[in-house]
Scaffold this motif. Structure first.
Motif, PDB file in Angstrom:
ATOM      1  N   SER A  59       0.755  -1.319  -0.100  1.00 18.82           N
ATOM      2  CA  SER A  59      -0.099  -0.179  -0.008  1.00 18.82           C
ATOM      3  C   SER A  59       0.846   1.296  -0.035  1.00 18.82           C
ATOM      4  O   SER A  59       0.498   2.258  -0.683  1.00 18.82           O
ATOM      5  CB  SER A  59      -0.991   0.015   1.281  1.00 18.82           C
ATOM      6  OG  SER A  59      -1.614  -1.067   1.305  1.00 18.82           O
TER       7      SER A  59
ATOM      8  N   ALA B 229       4.061   1.398  -1.303  1.00 14.87           N
ATOM      9  CA  ALA B 229       4.655   1.681  -2.410  1.00 14.87           C
ATOM     10  C   ALA B 229       3.290   2.001  -3.704  1.00 14.87           C
ATOM     11  O   ALA B 229       3.874   2.694  -4.487  1.00 14.87           O
ATOM     12  CB  ALA B 229       4.956  -0.010  -2.746  1.00 14.87           C
ATOM     13  N   LYS B 230       2.273   1.646  -3.404  1.00 13.24           N
ATOM     14  CA  LYS B 230       1.241   2.353  -4.580  1.00 13.24           C
ATOM     15  C   LYS B 230       1.064   3.774  -4.052  1.00 13.24           C
ATOM     16  O   LYS B 230       1.140   4.273  -5.392  1.00 13.24           O
ATOM     17  CB  LYS B 230      -0.093   1.617  -4.002  1.00 13.24           C
ATOM     18  CG  LYS B 230      -1.014   1.772  -5.215  1.00 13.24           C
ATOM     19  CD  LYS B 230      -2.332   1.183  -5.111  1.00 13.24           C
ATOM     20  CE  LYS B 230      -3.446   1.503  -6.125  1.00 13.24           C
ATOM     21  NZ  LYS B 230      -4.790   0.627  -5.854  1.00 13.24           N
ATOM     22  N   ASP B 231       1.101   4.111  -3.025  1.00  9.98           N
ATOM     23  CA  ASP B 231       0.801   5.736  -2.841  1.00  9.98           C
ATOM     24  C   ASP B 231       2.097   6.431  -3.131  1.00  9.98           C
ATOM     25  O   ASP B 231       2.038   7.423  -3.606  1.00  9.98           O
ATOM     26  CB  ASP B 231       0.553   5.615  -1.409  1.00  9.98           C
ATOM     27  CG  ASP B 231       0.043   7.139  -0.857  1.00  9.98           C
ATOM     28  OD1 ASP B 231      -0.680   7.611  -1.738  1.00  9.98           O
ATOM     29  OD2 ASP B 231       0.699   7.688   0.113  1.00  9.98           O
ATOM     30  N   LEU B 232       3.165   5.818  -3.020  1.00 10.94           N
ATOM     31  CA  LEU B 232       4.629   6.739  -3.332  1.00 10.94           C
ATOM     32  C   LEU B 232       5.081   6.271  -4.621  1.00 10.94           C
ATOM     33  O   LEU B 232       6.107   6.478  -5.050  1.00 10.94           O
ATOM     34  CB  LEU B 232       5.742   6.120  -2.382  1.00 10.94           C
ATOM     35  CG  LEU B 232       5.372   6.525  -0.994  1.00 10.94           C
ATOM     36  CD1 LEU B 232       6.697   5.782   0.119  1.00 10.94           C
ATOM     37  CD2 LEU B 232       5.039   7.938  -0.633  1.00 10.94           C
ATOM     38  N   GLN B 233       4.274   5.512  -5.566  1.00 18.66           N
ATOM     39  CA  GLN B 233       4.354   5.037  -6.991  1.00 18.66           C
ATOM     40  C   GLN B 233       6.026   4.363  -7.101  1.00 18.66           C
ATOM     41  O   GLN B 233       6.536   4.515  -7.852  1.00 18.66           O
ATOM     42  CB  GLN B 233       4.506   6.290  -7.883  1.00 18.66           C
ATOM     43  CG  GLN B 233       3.080   6.834  -7.867  1.00 18.66           C
ATOM     44  CD  GLN B 233       2.958   8.313  -8.605  1.00 18.66           C
ATOM     45  OE1 GLN B 233       4.169   8.721  -9.059  1.00 18.66           O
ATOM     46  NE2 GLN B 233       1.979   8.737  -8.868  1.00 18.66           N
ATOM     47  N   GLU B 234       5.806   3.414  -6.189  1.00 20.64           N
ATOM     48  CA  GLU B 234       7.166   2.453  -6.187  1.00 20.64           C
ATOM     49  C   GLU B 234       6.729   0.968  -6.319  1.00 20.64           C
ATOM     50  O   GLU B 234       5.575   0.563  -5.876  1.00 20.64           O
ATOM     51  CB  GLU B 234       7.847   2.617  -4.934  1.00 20.64           C
ATOM     52  CG  GLU B 234       8.627   4.047  -4.699  1.00 20.64           C
ATOM     53  CD  GLU B 234       9.798   4.013  -5.730  1.00 20.64           C
ATOM     54  OE1 GLU B 234      10.303   3.091  -6.134  1.00 20.64           O
ATOM     55  OE2 GLU B 234      10.364   5.351  -5.691  1.00 20.64           O
ATOM     56  N   SER B 235       7.598   0.001  -6.874  1.00 23.13           N
ATOM     57  CA  SER B 235       7.232  -1.328  -6.876  1.00 23.13           C
ATOM     58  C   SER B 235       7.278  -1.835  -5.264  1.00 23.13           C
ATOM     59  O   SER B 235       8.337  -1.529  -4.605  1.00 23.13           O
ATOM     60  CB  SER B 235       8.280  -2.106  -7.624  1.00 23.13           C
ATOM     61  OG  SER B 235       8.147  -3.421  -7.577  1.00 23.13           O
TER      62      SER B 235
ATOM     63  N   GLN C 200       6.655  12.260   1.601  1.00 26.01           N
ATOM     64  CA  GLN C 200       5.947  12.336   0.409  1.00 26.01           C
ATOM     65  C   GLN C 200       6.412  11.411  -0.568  1.00 26.01           C
ATOM     66  O   GLN C 200       5.678  11.208  -1.704  1.00 26.01           O
ATOM     67  CB  GLN C 200       5.891  13.954  -0.007  1.00 26.01           C
ATOM     68  CG  GLN C 200       5.182  14.788   0.735  1.00 26.01           C
ATOM     69  CD  GLN C 200       3.655  14.478   1.212  1.00 26.01           C
ATOM     70  OE1 GLN C 200       3.089  14.355   0.178  1.00 26.01           O
ATOM     71  NE2 GLN C 200       3.301  14.481   2.405  1.00 26.01           N
ATOM     72  N   ASN C 201       7.576  10.785  -0.378  1.00 29.24           N
ATOM     73  CA  ASN C 201       8.132   9.901  -1.447  1.00 29.24           C
ATOM     74  C   ASN C 201       9.069   8.970  -0.760  1.00 29.24           C
ATOM     75  O   ASN C 201       9.335   9.115   0.452  1.00 29.24           O
ATOM     76  CB  ASN C 201       9.185  10.842  -2.518  1.00 29.24           C
ATOM     77  CG  ASN C 201       9.952  11.647  -1.869  1.00 29.24           C
ATOM     78  OD1 ASN C 201      10.661  11.106  -1.106  1.00 29.24           O
ATOM     79  ND2 ASN C 201       9.871  13.081  -2.155  1.00 29.24           N
TER      80      ASN C 201
END
Length: 466
Positions: free
Chosen positions: A39, A41-47, A100-101
């Motif tokens: 979850s 990873a999805k929010d931070l746009q990571e695998s 944020q990331n």
């Protein structure tokens, strides 16, 4: 504030709870993160498979700064350092929630790691200095029992927070726990100091460099296409370890004296801790990942699947003293490690069509034996240390444990990625997880033979009343 008498009955009752608060925070934090990685990873746009940096950055920070915990406690007092560590850990938790990331999350985890690197070892050091050897097993065992609530709540609370609220709350939950720890520490933590303290700065820097290089190399081993630079980093890490050995041999007051390794129980405990945790440490991460990625289940489901391991671990704590008193450390650790390795191999048996309920008995039994394993390894390692070796020995044991956890996580993910890229699994991610469990389990089975180096009589000075 008046000076605390460390031998008073109230201190001996509360001190294990203070240590439990510190371990509770660490275990709650790590287990919450395990089930929440997809979850986040999805929010931070990571695998999800790239999110191990959020875990390993924390573990590496612990490994780098833990060597200084003994010196700082001796120099400034166990009470001051323990409270400062709780403040750092709580602040790091707040920064994690505001990230944020992935880069900000990793940096915030480093801040948490600075606090965690002092929190548990300083709490353990105060416990070791307060209790006699024949009281230590019972005190240490009692200290870990309340802390095992962390892994029970972690996957479940983390799963529900991610599914129904947001992942930010998995870090914010540490703040009230940290405040409780600070209040207890101010009132009950003894302030042990040492008048003659000389910090081995050069040795600390050398050892920290070795720990970082070895850990980074394990991280990079997953990139099979660039194996040459990874091997160079790995070899450089071992060269720094050798450099530290030469430094400690010549130095007057090294941060980790070589005389520690002349104590056989400490030597076997350190090596056994490293080898055994290398296999065990990856399971709390790999299992939730498999349930979410291969079985396409929610974070809540994966949380419920892992919870039995912690529940039976709490149950196992009530039996560990009886088992050690009856069978001794040598037989207990050898048989127990073989059982754990076999159970991990059993996780590889179900295929993708098998019900998830198949895993519950394995996880349930595994938690019980893990509980016996960790208490036994921790206590036998410090069984024969003398008073002047306690600070450095406790720090090195803590460093070794955290490195082993970091190595285990990295090792498990490396094996998983190797099998994922192998042709014989037919692009089935579940089979990659199965072969990974089998490999990790076999490694754990082999680590059982390390404990043959113990004598039958080892640990008798720790024998306590049931």
């Amino acid at each position: 504030m008046p000076e605390i008498n460390p031998t008073s009955t109230s201190i001996k009752k509360i001190l294990p709870l203070i240590l439990a608060t510190a371990i509770f925070m660490q275990m709650l934090d790590s287990t919450i993160l395990n089930t929440s990685l997809p979850s986040i990873a999805k929010d931070l746009q990571e695998s999800p498979l790239n999110m191990q940096n959020a875990i390993i950055s924390y573990v590496l920070t612990l490994a780098v700064f833990m060597p200084a915990s003994g010196f700082l406690a001796d120099r400034f007092g166990t009470k001051k350092i323990f409270i400062i560590s709780l403040i750092f850990f709580s602040a790091g938790s707040l920064f994690c929630a505001l990230s944020q990331n992935l880069t900000q999350l990793v940096i915030s985890r480093v801040v948490q790691g600075v606090g965690g690197s002092l929190m548990t070892p300083v709490g353990k050091l105060a416990l070791i200095k307060t209790f006699d050897k024949n009281e230590l097993l019972k005190a240490m065992n009692f200290a870990v029992v309340p802390a095992l609530i962390g892994p029970v709540l972690g996957p479940l609370v983390g799963g529900y927070m991610v599914d129904y609220f947001s992942w930010h709350w998995i870090f914010l939950i540490n703040i009230p726990i940290g405040i409780i720890g600070i209040i207890l520490g101010l009132k009950y933590m003894p302030n042990y100091k040492s008048d003659s303290v000389d910090f081995d700065l050069k040795g600390f820097l050398i050892f920290a460099a070795a720990s970082l290089l070895l850990s980074i190399s394990l991280e990079l081993f997953a990139d099979i296409q660039n194996i040459t630079p990874v091997l160079l980093v790995f070899i450089l890490g071992f060269l720094f370890l050798y450099y530290y050995y030469r430094h400690a041999k010549r130095g007057k007051n090294p941060i980790f004296p070589l005389s520690l390794f002349q104590v056989r129980t400490f030597r076997v405990g350190i090596i056994g801790n490293l080898a055994t945790r290398l296999g065990i440490s990856s399971i709390p991460l790999l299992l939730p990942l498999m349930i979410q990625i291969a079985y396409k289940q929610s974070a809540v489901t994966s949380g419920w699947m892992v919870a039995p391991m912690a529940i039976t671990a709490m149950f196992g704590k009530s039996y560990v003293i009886k088992i050690l008193n009856k069978y001794g450390y040598r037989k207990t650790l050898m048989v127990n490690t073989l059982v754990i390795g076999t159970l991990i191999c059993c996780l590889a048996i179900p295929d993708i069509h098998t019900s998830l309920y198949w895993f519950i008995p394995i996880i349930t039994v595994l938690g019980f034996f893990n509980s016996i394993q960790f208490t036994s390894m921790n206590t036998i390692s410090i069984a024969d240390l003398r008073n002047f070796q306690t600070s450095s020995g406790n720090s090195l044991l803590s460093v070794n444990q955290q490195l082993a956890i970091g190595f285990g996580i990295a090792f498990g993910l490396i094996i998983l990625k190797v099998f994922e890229n192998s042709s014989f699994i037919n692009n089935e991610v579940h089979n990659a997880f199965r072969y990974t469990f089998l490999t990790v389990g076999i490694l754990t089975i082999f680590s059982a033979f390390i404990f043959r180096r113990l004598h039958i009589s080892d640990g008798k000075n720790l024998k306590s009343q049931e």
